[in-house]
Design an enzyme around this catalytic site. Structure first.
Site, PDB file in Angstrom:
ATOM      1  N   GLN A 127       0.813  -1.226   0.000  1.00  0.00           N
ATOM      2  CA  GLN A 127       0.000   0.000   0.000  1.00  0.00           C
ATOM      3  C   GLN A 127       0.844   1.272   0.000  1.00  0.00           C
ATOM      4  OE1 GLN A 127      -2.920  -0.390   3.114  1.00  0.00           O
ATOM      5  NE2 GLN A 127      -4.338  -1.481   1.792  1.00  0.00           N
ATOM      6  N   ASP A 130       2.051   2.105  -3.507  1.00  0.00           N
ATOM      7  CA  ASP A 130       1.030   1.980  -4.543  1.00  0.00           C
ATOM      8  C   ASP A 130       0.850   3.311  -5.285  1.00  0.00           C
ATOM      9  OD1 ASP A 130      -1.304   1.765  -6.026  1.00  0.00           O
ATOM     10  OD2 ASP A 130      -2.314   0.517  -4.542  1.00  0.00           O
ATOM     11  N   SER A 133      -2.741   4.237  -6.559  1.00  0.00           N
ATOM     12  CA  SER A 133      -3.644   4.802  -5.547  1.00  0.00           C
ATOM     13  C   SER A 133      -3.260   6.235  -5.212  1.00  0.00           C
ATOM     14  CB  SER A 133      -3.632   3.955  -4.271  1.00  0.00           C
ATOM     15  OG  SER A 133      -4.214   2.720  -4.532  1.00  0.00           O
ATOM     16  N   TYR A 233      -9.187  -5.468  -8.800  1.00  0.00           N
ATOM     17  CA  TYR A 233      -9.543  -4.794 -10.053  1.00  0.00           C
ATOM     18  C   TYR A 233     -10.818  -5.380 -10.649  1.00  0.00           C
ATOM     19  CZ  TYR A 233      -4.863  -2.792 -10.118  1.00  0.00           C
ATOM     20  OH  TYR A 233      -3.726  -2.091  -9.812  1.00  0.00           O
TER      21      TYR A 233
END
Ligand code: NAD
Length: 375
Positions: A127, A130, A133, A233
């Protein structure tokens, strides 16, 4: 390790892959040297002086950055002129378009070991690196600001001595990272928001932000199963579900003042969600911001980096919304890269690519003249 950050050369790119903050962290302890092309951060408001104070070595031109550095930090995939500067064994990190096989083949030709951070798996440990994002979050925010600036009315309800102004009705199509941020931003501006997504998990997230979920019910188990997506996804939905969604979306768009579309399916053209007939049914002065325009668009009328008017509706299709918020977009992106670097540089500053690591393996797209990602 000598780490280089050149100026981005892609037209319109304003971001930079290293910031004074990340340079300071990289050079702390002296294991790494950062070679920054002079002026690389200017469009993101990071001055050469700030970089120098953080420990960067400023280098006048890109040729020297590429020539001296063992590892190159980039925002976008190298352009033709940059490919000629890369060399065998050099490590490259960036958003390198992992689905663009032609581009990867050219990159592989240079012999560089390249990592496309968009390909990182959507696991908890990834994360903090990422990039999709971090940039989608910014894009979702900016899409609403862009929409508000093209919209000839207020976003929030206003009660004034001259009468009451109604709140704008906003429809968000695709409620992933960008869509959820668009919902939150539109709500903060006082709009009434509704949103749609294929993934059932999106319903709760949409509602938790105070928006209404546009529910397209599943009629078969197959539809429900495909809608779960893979690895976080979406997958392409069956035609029957898409037709029911189109009918509902058309109905909601007719009532809407602003439509923000964000729907994407990795490695495929964006799904068409707002047809020309739907645009024609919308109110004059309405605004569509098509965030999927770079991948063909969720609305067939949108055009890359243009604002057009069709049937009295303004349709904006910016391909680089994060680039319109360059300082924060660079700051978050550079932190993503810094996090990834821990997987390819050892504590002593020597190259230490952890090839067995699942994040490293997923992101490595070129090595020793080979393309490693096939689809
Ligand atoms: P994305 O940018 O690939 O797609 C945007 C959205 O479009 C997605 O929500 C997708 O479901 C939706 N979409 C596709 N086809 C559609 C259609 N026909 N109609 C309506 N919507 C459609 O996706 P994203 O925003 O990068 O992420 C999607 C999900 O992954 C989010 O829920 C996000 O929270 C999750 N995620 C998880 C992690 C993690 O666990 N590490 C990291 C990032 C994102």
């Amino acid at each position: 390790m000598k780490v280089g950050a050149p100026t981005e050369t892609r037209p319109g790119e304003t971001r930079v892959a290293a910031t004074p903050e990340t340079v300071k962290k990289l050079t702390a302890g002296g294991a790494n040297q950062v070679l920054l092309q002079a002026g690389a951060g200017r469009r993101a408001s990071f001055t050469d002086e700030a970089y120098a104070a953080s420990g960067a070595t400023l280098v006048e031109d890109a040729t020297r950055v590429y020539g001296l550095a063992e590892l190159i930090l980039k925002v976008r995939a190298p352009q033709q002129s940059e490919l000629a500067l890369l060399r065998k064994g050099q490590i490259l990190l960036g958003m390198l378009d992992p689905f663009d096989l032609d581009g990867l083949q050219k990159l592989a030709g240079t012999g560089t070991t390249a990592f496309a951070l968009e390909a990182a798996p959507r696991i908890t440990r990834a994360q903090s690196l990422d990039v999709l994002s971090s940039q989608a979050n910014i894009a979702g925010y900016k899409a609403v600001i862009v929409a508000a600036s093209h919209y000839g009315r207020f976003m929030s309800m206003l009660m004034t001595a001259a009468g009451t102004v109604k709140a704008a009705r906003v429809v968000v199509l695709g409620a992933g990272v960008a869509g959820l941020q668009a919902i939150a931003t539109a709500r903060r501006l006082g709009a009434v928001v509704e949103a749609s997504d294929v993934r059932p998990a999106a319903k709760e997230q949409i509602e938790s932000l105070g928006a209404r979920f546009i529910d397209v019910p599943f009629e078969t188990e197959e539809e429900r199963e495909i809608a779960q997506g893979t690895g976080g996804y979406a997958r392409p939905m069956p035609a029957a579900w898409m037709a029911r969604q189109a009918a509902l979306v058309a109905e909601r768009c007719k009532q809407a003042d602003i439509v923000i579309t964000t729907a994407l399916i990795p490695g495929r053209p964006a799904p068409v969600l707002v047809s020309e007939a739907t645009v024609a049914s919308m109110k004059p002065g309405s605004v569509i911001v098509d965030m999927a325009v770079e991948r063909g668009g969720n609305c067939p009328l949108s055009r890359p980096d243009q604002v057009i008017e069709a049937h009295g509706v303004k349709i904006a299709g910016y391909t680089n919304l994060p680039g319109q918020v360059p300082t924060d977009a660079s700051a978050l992106y550079a932190r993503n890269l810094l996090d990834f670097l821990k997987l390819v540089i050892g504590k002593d500053g020597a190259p230490a690519i952890q090839r067995e690591d699942e994040i490293v393996a997923a992101c490595m797209v070129c090595d020793a003249h080979n393309v490693l990602r096939k689809k």
